[in-house]
Design a protein around this motif. Structure first.
Motif, short mmCIF file in Angstrom:
data_model
loop_
_atom_site.label_atom_id
_atom_site.label_comp_id
_atom_site.label_asym_id
_atom_site.label_seq_id
_atom_site.Cartn_x
_atom_site.Cartn_y
_atom_site.Cartn_z
N LEU A 1 45.08 41.43 28.21
CA LEU A 1 44.98 41.85 29.60
C LEU A 1 43.70 42.66 29.78
O LEU A 1 43.59 43.77 29.24
N PRO A 2 42.72 42.12 30.49
CA PRO A 2 41.44 42.81 30.61
C PRO A 2 41.56 44.17 31.30
O PRO A 2 42.40 44.36 32.19
N ASP A 3 40.75 45.11 30.86
CA ASP A 3 40.62 46.40 31.53
C ASP A 3 39.14 46.77 31.52
O ASP A 3 38.28 45.96 31.13
N GLU A 4 38.81 47.99 31.93
CA GLU A 4 37.41 48.39 32.01
C GLU A 4 36.73 48.33 30.65
O GLU A 4 35.57 47.93 30.52
N GLU A 5 37.44 48.73 29.60
CA GLU A 5 36.85 48.73 28.26
C GLU A 5 36.54 47.32 27.78
O GLU A 5 35.46 47.06 27.24
N THR A 6 37.49 46.42 27.98
CA THR A 6 37.25 45.05 27.51
C THR A 6 36.17 44.37 28.34
O THR A 6 35.40 43.56 27.82
N GLU A 7 36.09 44.68 29.63
CA GLU A 7 35.05 44.10 30.47
C GLU A 7 33.66 44.55 30.00
O GLU A 7 32.71 43.77 30.02
N LEU A 8 33.56 45.80 29.58
CA LEU A 8 32.28 46.30 29.06
C LEU A 8 31.96 45.69 27.71
O LEU A 8 30.80 45.46 27.38
N PHE A 9 33.01 45.43 26.92
CA PHE A 9 32.79 44.88 25.57
C PHE A 9 32.25 43.46 25.64
O PHE A 9 31.33 43.09 24.91
#
Length: 493
Positions: free
Chosen positions: A140-148
């Motif tokens: 489930l994407p969140d801000e951290e995964t989007e930046l990664f």
């Protein structure tokens, strides 16, 4: 026809028909375009399933299809990629990016260099999506995964239930639906344009623009085809199904056997199997036995069909546009059927005529769809061309098949320094190409020398940082089973 076309007639079956009808109706209704969908008999069986690439989610959103409701109605599941199983170590082709930039540069060259100096972590270990799938997790994407980096998913959808869902959506959009077992086509003698079609009950339907979504039969389309047979050895495809797994994997699995390969698509409703083989190696009865042995499943509802990969010389001729298999038939590998349908629909929408003269739009549609379809073909062809799945008749023939020149160029460029030669209209990202080649055992001779300026300690630090982040984020995710159950519970709520 005078002015822009306003009467759109779509003739076809199954997902190609209903995706075309619903998307075009929803997008063009405000422009005064009416849509008539003529449904031909289905080619689906209870063992048919669709596997999608990530872009389908966006198309569903534009149609207003609720994801949770779709998966409840179909008994479908999510897919984070494909696990490839052969004689050597399995490898994963993920719907997401691999690694993260190091010292301002792309990740792959640094990983490649580090492997030469003893790094044990595999390329896929640095892919958040792949690691979530391996651990049975949903992502489930969140801000951290989007930046990664990029994290995507596709679906596994039992085909009959999915088509029923799309058809219900078409009804809500006010699409006129007719049914016919066969059609006759009225063409203008000079231009070849279609003036009308006649159904088996005698009904005559006129239109300004026609869409052929009938599959490989291509009932409306110019029949001339550029064959891709020289690049592919598969000429038979078996589909079957088995009981669902107790725990539904969040990925597809492709298992290479001596006489071909089998793909397993797990869903809540059941496990759907495709076995691709060559008739010169085995007959249909032997293929069924091989599919059961390769999948270790008791299969039912089996059916076998021919596979003849190739592309129409022109997908759009006169006033008829071919969509999906009417325009291009692909090898079964990697389940690109829905993606090809989507490519055709999206490009038709972007080039939908605004005047009675359509020559410019037609020319551009034919150019861009051919380019996009050839890039999809290339990814499939590369898998066969560099395979190391043994010296059996199937895999030896696949390895020695005549790969397109664009594939040979990609292979040569990768072998030299790990680069993926960029081409227009690609569907598969460069890091997925890298994952394919590395997984199949290709090792580049070198890497771009510019990365040598980065100190080894900086590389090690970034590797540790990336692996640590992936481990933490994967453990935060719900399991695929838990997430699917939560969607089912939301219906009762």
């Amino acid at each position: 026809m005078s002015g822009a076309p306003t009467r759109l007639v779509i003739v076809g079956r199954d997902a190609a028909l209903w995706l075309s009808a619903t998307v075009l109706r929803r997008a063009l209704a405000q422009a005064g375009v009416s849509v008539v969908a003529v449904e031909l008999p289905t080619e689906l069986t209870p063992a048919s399933a669709y596997a999608s690439l990530p872009p389908l989610e966006a198309l569903h959103n534009k149609l207003g299809l609720d994801e949770a409701a779709l998966l409840r109605a179909t008994g479908g599941s999510f897919s984070l990629g494909q696990n490839i199983v052969g004689p050597s170590r399995p490898f994963f082709l993920a719907h997401g990016s691999y690694g993260a930039p190091i010292d301002g540069g792309g990740f792959f060259p640094f990983w490649l260099k580090a492997r030469q100096f003893g790094l044990e972590a595999a390329f896929e270990d640095f892919c958040l999506t792949a690691m979530a799938a391996r651990q049975g997790r949903m992502l489930l994407p969140d801000e951290e995964t989007e930046l990664f980096g990029r994290t995507d998913y596709g679906y596994h959808l039992p085909a009959l239930a999915y088509v029923a869902t799309l058809k219900a959506r078409a009804s809500k959009l006010g699409i006129r639906v007719r049914h016919s077992r066969a059609i006759d086509v009225e063409r203008q003698a000079e231009s070849g344009a279609i003036g009308a079609i006649r159904l088996d009950d005698g009904t005559r339907i006129e239109g300004d623009l026609f869409v052929d979504a009938s599959g490989a039969e291509a009932v409306l389309t110019d029949q001339s085809v550029d064959s891709w047979r020289s690049a592919f050895v598969t000429d038979r495809r078996l589909t079957a199904r088995a009981a669902p797994f107790a725990s539904v994997p969040a990925y597809a699995e492709i298992r290479a056997g001596s006489s071909g390969w089998a793909a397993l698509h797990a869903t809540q409703a059941g496990t759907y199997v495709t076995h691709a083989f060559a008739s010169r190696d085995q007959d249909d009865e032997a293929a069924f036995a091989a599919a059961e042995a390769l999948t270790c499943l008791k299969l039912s509802d089996a059916s076998i069909s021919s596979v003849e990969p190739g592309i129409r010389n022109q997908a759009w001729t006169a006033n008829c546009v071919a969509i999906g298999a009417s325009a291009c038939v692909f090898d079964p590998l990697f389940d690109v059927e829905l993606h090809a349908i989507q490519l055709g629909i999206v490009h038709l929408l972007s080039l939908f005529p605004v005047a009675s003269t359509v020559a410019a739009e037609r020319t551009e549609y034919n150019r861009i769809t051919r380019s996009a379809f050839e890039r999809v073909r290339d990814f499939q062809s590369a898998f066969y061309a560099v395979n190391r799945f043994g010296s059996s008749g199937f895999w030896s023939a696949a390895h020695n098949a005549t790969a397109p020149a664009s594939v040979a160029h990609k292979i040569a460029t990768f072998r030299a320094r790990g680069d993926i030669a960029p081409m227009e209209d690609e569907s598969f990202a460069p890091d997925l190409w890298q994952a394919l080649f590395i997984g199949l055992g290709e090792v580049p001779e070198s890497w771009p020398p510019a990365i040598d300026r980065t100190p080894p300690e900086r590389m090690k630090e970034d590797f540790r940082r990336i692996l640590s982040f992936i481990k933490r984020k994967v453990l935060e995710q719900p399991t695929h089973d838990v997430y699917l159950r939560s969607l089912c519970r939301s219906e009762a709520a």
